[in-house]
Design an enzyme around this catalytic site. Structure first.
Site, mmCIF file in Angstrom:
data_model
loop_
_atom_site.group_PDB
_atom_site.id
_atom_site.type_symbol
_atom_site.label_atom_id
_atom_site.label_comp_id
_atom_site.label_asym_id
_atom_site.label_seq_id
_atom_site.Cartn_x
_atom_site.Cartn_y
_atom_site.Cartn_z
ATOM 1 N N LEU A 33 0.816 -1.223 0.000
ATOM 2 C CA LEU A 33 0.000 0.000 0.000
ATOM 3 C C LEU A 33 0.843 1.262 0.000
ATOM 4 O O LEU A 33 0.379 2.330 0.411
ATOM 5 C CB LEU A 33 -0.986 0.009 1.176
ATOM 6 C CG LEU A 33 -1.987 -1.155 1.241
ATOM 7 C CD1 LEU A 33 -2.944 -0.966 2.415
ATOM 8 C CD2 LEU A 33 -2.762 -1.292 -0.064
ATOM 9 N N GLY A 36 -0.501 1.906 -3.661
ATOM 10 C CA GLY A 36 -1.846 1.390 -3.920
ATOM 11 C C GLY A 36 -2.844 1.886 -2.886
ATOM 12 O O GLY A 36 -2.499 2.623 -1.944
ATOM 13 N N ALA A 72 3.531 -5.466 -8.772
ATOM 14 C CA ALA A 72 4.149 -4.579 -7.791
ATOM 15 C C ALA A 72 5.475 -4.031 -8.310
ATOM 16 O O ALA A 72 6.361 -4.794 -8.690
ATOM 17 C CB ALA A 72 4.369 -5.332 -6.487
ATOM 18 N N TYR A 139 14.456 2.612 -14.368
ATOM 19 C CA TYR A 139 13.153 1.937 -14.351
ATOM 20 C C TYR A 139 13.098 0.860 -15.426
ATOM 21 O O TYR A 139 12.823 -0.313 -15.137
ATOM 22 C CB TYR A 139 12.031 2.948 -14.553
ATOM 23 C CG TYR A 139 10.710 2.305 -14.904
ATOM 24 C CD1 TYR A 139 10.071 1.456 -14.002
ATOM 25 C CD2 TYR A 139 10.098 2.542 -16.136
ATOM 26 C CE1 TYR A 139 8.864 0.845 -14.322
ATOM 27 C CE2 TYR A 139 8.899 1.936 -16.470
ATOM 28 C CZ TYR A 139 8.280 1.091 -15.559
ATOM 29 O OH TYR A 139 7.101 0.488 -15.890
ATOM 30 N N LYS A 143 13.254 -3.414 -15.007
ATOM 31 C CA LYS A 143 12.220 -4.298 -15.559
ATOM 32 C C LYS A 143 12.840 -5.316 -16.516
ATOM 33 O O LYS A 143 12.431 -6.488 -16.545
ATOM 34 C CB LYS A 143 11.159 -3.466 -16.273
ATOM 35 C CG LYS A 143 10.242 -2.676 -15.358
ATOM 36 C CD LYS A 143 9.171 -3.573 -14.753
ATOM 37 C CE LYS A 143 8.002 -2.771 -14.236
ATOM 38 N NZ LYS A 143 6.848 -3.597 -13.879
#
Length: 317
Positions: A33, A36, A72, A139, A143
């Site tokens: 959270l 989120g 996430a 970023y 990934k």
């Protein structure tokens, strides 16, 4: 199936969780959270609050899980440049902890929400899965590293993994939509101007070699994206890591997005032309021919539908 959805309290993760529930699956959401929202977790899903590094092993050790859908992540490009260690720790580090927890619990199927930022600045206007991966920021690099880890887990541990690479997600699904603390996406920012939150839209450059001089980008409706994740779940094959691009194949320019927002909202949206941002390619569009051919997916909702759904969500709040 019993499914773990990491990041299921976020924008895309919450919509996919809702679609999974509608398809009859049992859903457990793992989310710390940090970005989120607890009220975005769909009714019927069980929320476990925590990080993958601290909590995934306990959750998956509870037995009975069939697969993981992994959303996430930290996802702000600018922040990744300012704080690269944070992105390597949260994106790659947490993902490696998740994969190890899956290995120990013998859960070998995973769908990963990747990004077309793994390609960096493309050589051609329409990106293919076979194009070189040269991310230009931490970023995208983090990934891509997760994609590499998935490929190794498929080769060494028999995982069945699917990575989905896409650019800009837009739209909403009922009460589930974008509400980021730091909003970097064009459509919600333009709609905020339409709602009176700000003076004008900043258009970075109007002299690009495109039909109207502004950058062209790919947009996909969050529901179309959600459908792709469900198809990818069924396509997980033991010992294989598959990569699919998701996109419109054509894209929309900044001017087209602003004009569509004016039409949908019925409001004047002032525009301020600003200098180009360094490193902004003229066109970034992903080809989805591979996933269309192999999984039967194609985008069904156009730009105005995305904007209309996003506008309805924003107005409802």
């Amino acid at each position: 199936m019993k499914l773990l959805v990491t990041g299921g309290a976020g924008y895309v993760g919450s919509v996919v969780s809702a679609l999974l529930l509608e398809a009859g699956h049992e859903v457990v959401v793992l989310d710390d959270l940090s970005t989120g929202h607890e009220d975005a977790v769909p009714q019927g899903a069980r929320l476990v609050r925590g990080t993958m590094r601290e909590t995934a092993a306990d959750v998956l050790g509870g037995a009975g899980f069939d697969a993981v859908l992994h959303f996430a992540a930290k996802s702000l490009v600018g922040e990744s440049v300012e704080k690269p260690a944070l992105y390597w720790d949260k994106n790659l580090g947490e993902s490696l902890a998740l994969l190890e927890a899956m290995r120990v619990a013998d859960v070998r199927r995973i769908v990963f929400s990747s990004t077309a930022a793994t390609y960096g600045e493309p050589e051609s206007p329409q990106i293919l899965e076979t194009d070189p991966t040269r991310p230009t920021n931490p970023y995208g690099a983090s990934k891509l590293a997760i994609d590499t880890a998935l490929a190794e887990h498929a080769r060494l541990h028999g995982f069945g993994g699917v990575s989905l690479r896409y650019f800009n997600v837009a739209g909403a699904y009922g009460r589930l939509g974008e509400r980021h603390t730091v909003e970097t996406h064009l459509i919600p920012n333009v709609l905020k101007i339409a709602q009176g939150e700000g003076d004008s839209v900043r258009m970075f450059g109007d002299d690009y070699p495109t039909p109207d001089g502004t950058c062209v980008r790919d947009y996909i409706h969050v529901l179309d994206l959600g459908r792709a994740h469900l198809l990818a779940l069924d396509a997980c094959t033991p010992g294989a890591h598959q990569i699919f691009n998701l996109g419109s194949g054509t894209g929309s320019s900044v001017r087209e997005v602003v004009e569509a927002c004016r039409e949908v909202t019925g409001r004047d949206i002032p525009v301020e032309v600003a200098p180009r941002r360094p490193g902004d390619p003229a066109v970034l569009v992903a080809s989805s021919e591979k996933i269309q051919a192999e999984l039967g997916w194609k985008p069904e909702r156009d730009l105005r539908t995305m904007i209309g759904d996003a506008w309805a969500f924003l107005r409802s709040r």
